[in-house]
Motif scaffolding. Structure first.
Motif, PDB file in Angstrom:
ATOM      1  N   THR A 177       0.836  -1.210   0.000  1.00 44.18           N
ATOM      2  CA  THR A 177       0.000   0.000   0.000  1.00 44.18           C
ATOM      3  C   THR A 177       0.867   1.255   0.000  1.00 44.18           C
ATOM      4  OG1 THR A 177      -0.126   0.129   2.420  1.00 44.18           O
ATOM      5  CG2 THR A 177      -1.801  -1.209   1.310  1.00 44.18           C
ATOM      6  N   ASP A 178       2.182   1.096  -0.152  1.00 41.96           N
ATOM      7  CA  ASP A 178       3.081   2.258  -0.113  1.00 41.96           C
ATOM      8  C   ASP A 178       2.711   3.281  -1.182  1.00 41.96           C
ATOM      9  OD1 ASP A 178       5.032   2.053   2.019  1.00 41.96           O
ATOM     10  OD2 ASP A 178       5.747   0.251   1.021  1.00 41.96           O
ATOM     11  N   ALA A 179       2.420   2.801  -2.399  1.00 37.16           N
ATOM     12  CA  ALA A 179       2.076   3.736  -3.469  1.00 37.16           C
ATOM     13  C   ALA A 179       0.708   4.358  -3.266  1.00 37.16           C
ATOM     14  CB  ALA A 179       2.133   3.018  -4.816  1.00 37.16           C
ATOM     15  N   ASP A 180      -0.228   3.596  -2.687  1.00 34.38           N
ATOM     16  CA  ASP A 180      -1.569   4.138  -2.445  1.00 34.38           C
ATOM     17  C   ASP A 180      -1.517   5.408  -1.606  1.00 34.38           C
ATOM     18  OD1 ASP A 180      -2.519   1.927  -3.781  1.00 34.38           O
ATOM     19  OD2 ASP A 180      -3.055   0.821  -1.975  1.00 34.38           O
ATOM     20  N   GLY A 181      -0.663   5.379  -0.555  1.00 38.40           N
ATOM     21  CA  GLY A 181      -0.580   6.535   0.318  1.00 38.40           C
ATOM     22  C   GLY A 181      -0.178   7.794  -0.418  1.00 38.40           C
ATOM     23  N   VAL A 182       0.708   7.678  -1.409  1.00 38.34           N
ATOM     24  CA  VAL A 182       1.139   8.842  -2.174  1.00 38.34           C
ATOM     25  C   VAL A 182       0.102   9.224  -3.226  1.00 38.34           C
ATOM     26  CG1 VAL A 182       2.891   9.714  -3.785  1.00 38.34           C
ATOM     27  CG2 VAL A 182       3.582   8.384  -1.777  1.00 38.34           C
ATOM     28  N   LEU A 183      -0.352   8.249  -4.031  1.00 42.13           N
ATOM     29  CA  LEU A 183      -1.279   8.554  -5.126  1.00 42.13           C
ATOM     30  C   LEU A 183      -2.579   9.160  -4.638  1.00 42.13           C
ATOM     31  CD1 LEU A 183      -0.866   5.441  -7.446  1.00 42.13           C
ATOM     32  CD2 LEU A 183       0.010   7.740  -7.797  1.00 42.13           C
ATOM     33  N   MET A 184      -3.137   8.619  -3.565  1.00 46.92           N
ATOM     34  CA  MET A 184      -4.422   9.126  -3.085  1.00 46.92           C
ATOM     35  C   MET A 184      -4.287  10.533  -2.512  1.00 46.92           C
ATOM     36  SD  MET A 184      -6.512   6.880  -3.996  1.00 46.92           S
ATOM     37  CE  MET A 184      -7.843   7.842  -3.331  1.00 46.92           C
ATOM     38  N   ASN A 185      -3.155  10.826  -1.888  1.00 49.36           N
ATOM     39  CA  ASN A 185      -2.953  12.174  -1.368  1.00 49.36           C
ATOM     40  C   ASN A 185      -2.732  13.179  -2.493  1.00 49.36           C
ATOM     41  OD1 ASN A 185      -2.812  12.649   1.708  1.00 49.36           O
ATOM     42  ND2 ASN A 185      -1.908  10.617   1.444  1.00 49.36           N
ATOM     43  N   LEU A 186      -2.031  12.783  -3.537  1.00 52.99           N
ATOM     44  CA  LEU A 186      -1.875  13.678  -4.687  1.00 52.99           C
ATOM     45  C   LEU A 186      -3.223  13.950  -5.340  1.00 52.99           C
ATOM     46  CD1 LEU A 186       1.367  12.188  -6.295  1.00 52.99           C
ATOM     47  CD2 LEU A 186       1.156  14.356  -5.063  1.00 52.99           C
ATOM     48  N   GLU A 187      -4.033  12.919  -5.475  1.00 52.69           N
ATOM     49  CA  GLU A 187      -5.365  13.102  -6.050  1.00 52.69           C
ATOM     50  C   GLU A 187      -6.208  14.026  -5.176  1.00 52.69           C
ATOM     51  OE1 GLU A 187      -9.092  12.704  -7.978  1.00 52.69           O
ATOM     52  OE2 GLU A 187      -7.016  12.518  -8.650  1.00 52.69           O
ATOM     53  N   ALA A 188      -6.167  13.810  -3.854  1.00 53.51           N
ATOM     54  CA  ALA A 188      -6.965  14.641  -2.947  1.00 53.51           C
ATOM     55  C   ALA A 188      -6.531  16.107  -3.008  1.00 53.51           C
ATOM     56  CB  ALA A 188      -6.835  14.128  -1.523  1.00 53.51           C
ATOM     57  N   ALA A 189      -5.243  16.351  -3.274  1.00 54.22           N
ATOM     58  CA  ALA A 189      -4.725  17.720  -3.364  1.00 54.22           C
ATOM     59  C   ALA A 189      -4.905  18.321  -4.751  1.00 54.22           C
ATOM     60  CB  ALA A 189      -3.252  17.743  -2.972  1.00 54.22           C
ATOM     61  N   GLY A 190      -5.485  17.551  -5.670  1.00 58.46           N
ATOM     62  CA  GLY A 190      -5.699  18.045  -7.019  1.00 58.46           C
ATOM     63  C   GLY A 190      -4.430  18.146  -7.842  1.00 58.46           C
ATOM     64  N   ILE A 191      -3.445  17.302  -7.529  1.00 58.46           N
ATOM     65  CA  ILE A 191      -2.152  17.349  -8.211  1.00 58.46           C
ATOM     66  C   ILE A 191      -2.089  16.220  -9.243  1.00 58.46           C
ATOM     67  CG2 ILE A 191       0.347  17.137  -7.925  1.00 58.46           C
ATOM     68  CD1 ILE A 191      -0.080  18.228  -5.057  1.00 58.46           C
ATOM     69  N   ALA A 192      -1.967  16.564 -10.499  1.00 55.20           N
ATOM     70  CA  ALA A 192      -1.849  15.574 -11.566  1.00 55.20           C
ATOM     71  C   ALA A 192      -0.416  15.067 -11.647  1.00 55.20           C
ATOM     72  CB  ALA A 192      -2.266  16.174 -12.897  1.00 55.20           C
ATOM     73  N   CYS A 193      -0.282  13.766 -11.903  1.00 54.52           N
ATOM     74  CA  CYS A 193       1.049  13.165 -12.000  1.00 54.52           C
ATOM     75  C   CYS A 193       1.606  13.219 -13.415  1.00 54.52           C
ATOM     76  CB  CYS A 193       0.990  11.705 -11.538  1.00 54.52           C
ATOM     77  SG  CYS A 193       0.511  11.502  -9.807  1.00 54.52           S
ATOM     78  N   ALA A 194       0.739  13.225 -14.412  1.00 55.19           N
ATOM     79  CA  ALA A 194       1.187  13.137 -15.803  1.00 55.19           C
ATOM     80  C   ALA A 194       2.155  14.260 -16.141  1.00 55.19           C
ATOM     81  CB  ALA A 194      -0.022  13.179 -16.732  1.00 55.19           C
ATOM     82  N   LYS A 195       3.284  13.890 -16.742  1.00 49.99           N
ATOM     83  CA  LYS A 195       4.332  14.787 -17.228  1.00 49.99           C
ATOM     84  C   LYS A 195       5.086  15.510 -16.111  1.00 49.99           C
ATOM     85  CE  LYS A 195       2.076  15.460 -21.701  1.00 49.99           C
ATOM     86  NZ  LYS A 195       1.588  16.434 -22.701  1.00 49.99           N
ATOM     87  N   ARG A 196       4.819  15.153 -14.871  1.00 49.69           N
ATOM     88  CA  ARG A 196       5.623  15.712 -13.769  1.00 49.69           C
ATOM     89  C   ARG A 196       7.023  15.131 -13.822  1.00 49.69           C
ATOM     90  NH1 ARG A 196       4.358  19.755  -9.766  1.00 49.69           N
ATOM     91  NH2 ARG A 196       2.104  19.964  -9.764  1.00 49.69           N
ATOM     92  N   ARG A 197       8.020  15.947 -13.502  1.00 47.37           N
ATOM     93  CA  ARG A 197       9.397  15.480 -13.358  1.00 47.37           C
ATOM     94  C   ARG A 197       9.599  15.133 -11.884  1.00 47.37           C
ATOM     95  NH1 ARG A 197      12.195  20.616 -14.854  1.00 47.37           N
ATOM     96  NH2 ARG A 197      10.244  21.405 -13.974  1.00 47.37           N
TER      97      ARG A 197
END
Length: 507
Positions: free
Chosen positions: A322-342
Motif C-alpha cells: 500500500t506504499d504507493a496508495d498513500g502517495v497517489l491518493m494524497n496527490l489526487e486529494a490535493a488536485g495534483i496531476a502526475c502526468a508529465k511531472r518530473r
C-alpha cells in the motif's frame, strides 16, 4: 465485554510528578527501593494510589543486596509505610518475614531467564507454599517465541492471582496480553526523561487503550526493526475498540523476518493460546525478504519486489503493498496531476520502488535517487527507470520530490536543497514526525505543496486495515489521532477511492 486492568507504575528515578491518584494513570505505585532508597516521598504515599515496595536483588537484575538479614530488615521496615511488599520467592520467604507481612499484602516475585512455560510452572508450585495477593513472574526474553512463554504459562495455569510477562522493550506486547490470561494487572514504567520507551506507562495506555481489557481472539502486528516509534498499534487498537472487535495490534521488533515467520506464524504458536495471527504490516528492513514466505503475491508487489502488508485469505498468506496508495491518493486529494511531472524518488528501498513504479504508471517522468549506487542501479534495472546517485542529484531539475527514506525521523536533515526547486513544486515526505520534519518545514517556507507522513499514514492505515480485516476502518479514531486536518483528509481519501485516476494498486 471488557474488564478494567489494575495499572501499576514502576518508578526507577525520583518522581517529577505523581503518576497516580486523581487525574493520574496508575492505581498502584511500585517504588524501586534498590535504585531509589527506602525514603519514598511522603506525598507519594499520601496520595490516592496504593504503594508497592520492591527491593530487587542483583541476582534478579536489580541493584539490591542479596544478604538475607539486611533484606529482611529493610522489607519489615518498609511494611510499616507501604501498602504492599514484593518478596523474592527464592530468598525472602523466611518464617519471620512471612509472619510480619500478611498474605494480602504480599507480592511474591521472580525475575530471570526462562524460555519455557514449564519452568515458570515449577517456580509457581514452589512459591505457593506462601500465600500472596499476587505472584509475579518477569522473564528477560527478547525473541517473540521465547517472550510468549509467560503467556503460555498463564494460559495453562488459569489463575487470576498470577501475572507473567517479558520485561524487554522488544516484548512490550506481552504486558497487555498477559493481563487477559492471568491477573488483570499491567506494569509500566514512569518516564525517566531519557527519551520515550514503549515500556513507559503513558505509551502502554496510549497504544493499547488501557485500562480496558477486551477479549482477544485475533492478533495483528507490525514487524520490523525499528518499530517502537510506530503509530500503528495506537491507531489500529483504537479502531478495534470502536468496532468492538476481539483483536489486538502489537509491535514485533525482529531482526530476521524468516526466523520470526517460521518460528511464530508457521508453527501457529499463538493458536495454542486461542489467538490467530490475522495480519502483518511489514516494515523496514523486511519488505523484500517477507515475499519469500507468501503463498500469493500481488502483481505490483512482485514487480517491485516489495510488500508492506500480509494477510490471510483462508489458510493462505497473501502479500501486497500500500506504499504507493498513500502517495497517489494524497496527490489526487490535493488536485495534483502526475502526468508529465518530473519526479525524483529519493530512496530505492521497499517503499521507494512501489511509489516510483506507480508514479511512472500515472504518467510521471520518474528518476530514482539513492545514496548507494549498487542499490540504485539494481532498482533501476528492476523498474526500467533512470538512476542518479544522491551526490550528483540536482533538485532544480524536478518539480516533485518524494522522500522515501527514514531521514528526518530523529530530526536530521535530508541532504538536498528544496529551495532550488521551481515554484509550485510538490514535496512528499513519508516520514511521520511531530510536529514536522526539517524537510517539510523548509519546503513549506519555500511555498511548495507538502504532503507529509501523517497524510501518507492515514491512507496506508485505512488500506491495510481493509486488506487485513475485510472491514472499513472507523473514521473517528484515525481523525482523533492524526489531528485537526484528518477529517478533511479522510473525506478526500474516501472521495479519492472512487475517483482516483490510477486504480488503487491493492484492489
Amino acid at each position: 465485554m471488557s474488564i478494567p486492568a489494575t495499572i501499576i507504575a514502576t518508578m526507577h528515578a525520583p518522581p517529577t510528578r505523581h503518576p497516580g491518584g486523581p487525574g493520574g494513570e496508575a492505581d498502584w505505585i511500585e517504588w524501586r527501593a534498590d535504585l531509589l532508597g527506602d525514603a519514598a516521598p511522603a506525598g507519594l504515599i499520601e496520595r490516592g494510589s496504593k504503594t508497592l515496595y520492591a527491593l530487587r536483588s542483583r541476582l534478579e537484575g536489580g541493584e539490591g543486596t542479596t544478604e538475607r538479614d539486611v533484606r529482611k530488615a529493610r522489607l519489615l521496615a518498609a511494611s510499616k509505610r507501604f501498602d504492599y511488599i514484593e518478596l523474592e520467592g527464592e530468598r525472602d520467604l523466611d518464617h519471620a518475614t512471612l509472619a510480619a507481612i500478611p498474605p494480602h499484602r504480599r507480592v511474591i516475585s521472580w525475575h530471570g531467564q526462562a524460555t519455557e512455560a514449564g519452568a515458570l510452572s515449577q517456580l509457581l508450585a514452589s512459591f505457593r507454599r506462601a500465600e500472596a495477593r499476587l505472584y509475579r513472574f518477569v522473564t528477560m526474553s527478547e525473541e517473540v517465541a521465547a517472550a510468549l512463554a509467560p503467556i503460555q504459562f498463564l494460559a495453562a495455569t488459569g489463575r487470576r492471582d498470577v501475572i507473567a510477562y517479558a520485561e524487554s522493550a522488544n516484548a512490550t506486547w506481552t504486558r497487555p496480553l498477559a493481563a487477559r490470561y492471568g491477573a488483570p494487572v499491567v506494569f509500566g514504567n514512569v518516564a525517566n526523561g531519557q527519551g520515550p520507551s514503549p515500556t513507559d506507562l503513558s505509551a502502554l495506555v496510549r497504544d493499547y487503550g488501557l485500562p480496558d481489557l477486551r477479549r482477544v481472539t485475533e492478533l495483528c502486528a507490525i514487524v520490523g526493526k525499528p518499530v517502537n516509534g510506530s503509530l500503528s498499534p495506537q491507531l489500529h487498537n483504537a479502531a478495534y475498540r470502536a468496532q468492538g472487535a476481539s483483536r489486538l495490534f502489537v509491535r514485533f521488533p525482529v531482526e530476521s523476518f524468516g526466523v520470526f515467520w517460521h518460528g511464530v506464524v508457521e508453527t501457529a504458536l499463538f493458536d495454542a493460546i486461542g489467538i490467530q495471527v490475522r495480519g502483518v504490516i511489514v516494515a523496514s528492513p523486511h519488505k523484500e525478504s517477507a515475499l519469500a514466505v507468501a503463498a500469493e503475491i500481488s502483481p505490483f508487489s512482485r514487480k517491485t519486489e516489495s510488500t508492506n502488508v500480509m494477510f490471510r485469505r483462508g489458510s493462505a498468506w497473501h502479500a501486497d503493498t500500500t506504499d504507493a496508495d498513500g502517495v497517489l491518493m494524497n496527490l489526487e486529494a490535493a488536485g495534483i496531476a502526475c502526468a508529465k511531472r518530473r519526479v525524483a524518488v529519493i530512496g530505492c528501498g521497499g517503499s521507494g520502488r512501489p511509489i516510483a513504479a506507480a508514479l511512472q504508471r500515472a504518467g510521471a517522468d520518474v528518476t530514482l535517487v539513492n545514496r548507494s549506487a549498487a542499490r540504485g542501479l539494481w532498482a533501476s534495472k528492476l523498474l526500467g527507470l533512470p538512476f542518479v546517485p544522491l551526490a550528483q542529484f540536482n533538485t532544480g531539475e524536478y518539480d516533485m520530490i518524494i522522500n522515501a527514506t527514514p531521514v528526518g525521523r530523529e530530526g536530521e536533515e535530508l541532504p538536498i536543497d528544496v529551495t532550488a526547486m521551481p515554484r509550485g513544486s510538490v514535496v512528499v515526505d513519508l516520514v511521520f514526525a511531530a510536529p514536522a520534519t526539517p524537510l517539510s518545514n523548509v519546503a513549506r517556507r519555500c511555498g511548495h505543496t507538502v504532503i507529509d507522513g501523517r497524510d501518507i499514514l492515514l491512507v496506508q492505515a485505512a488500506r491495510q486495515y481493509k486488506l487485513i480485516t475485510g472491514e472499513e476502518m472507523p473514521r473517528m479514531p484515525a481523525c482523533d489521532l492524526l489531528g485537526a486536518d484528518a477529517s478533511r483528509l479522510w473525506a478526500d481519501f474516501q472521495a479519492g477511492k472512487k475517483n482516483a485516476p490510477v486504480q488503487l494498486l491493492s484492489e
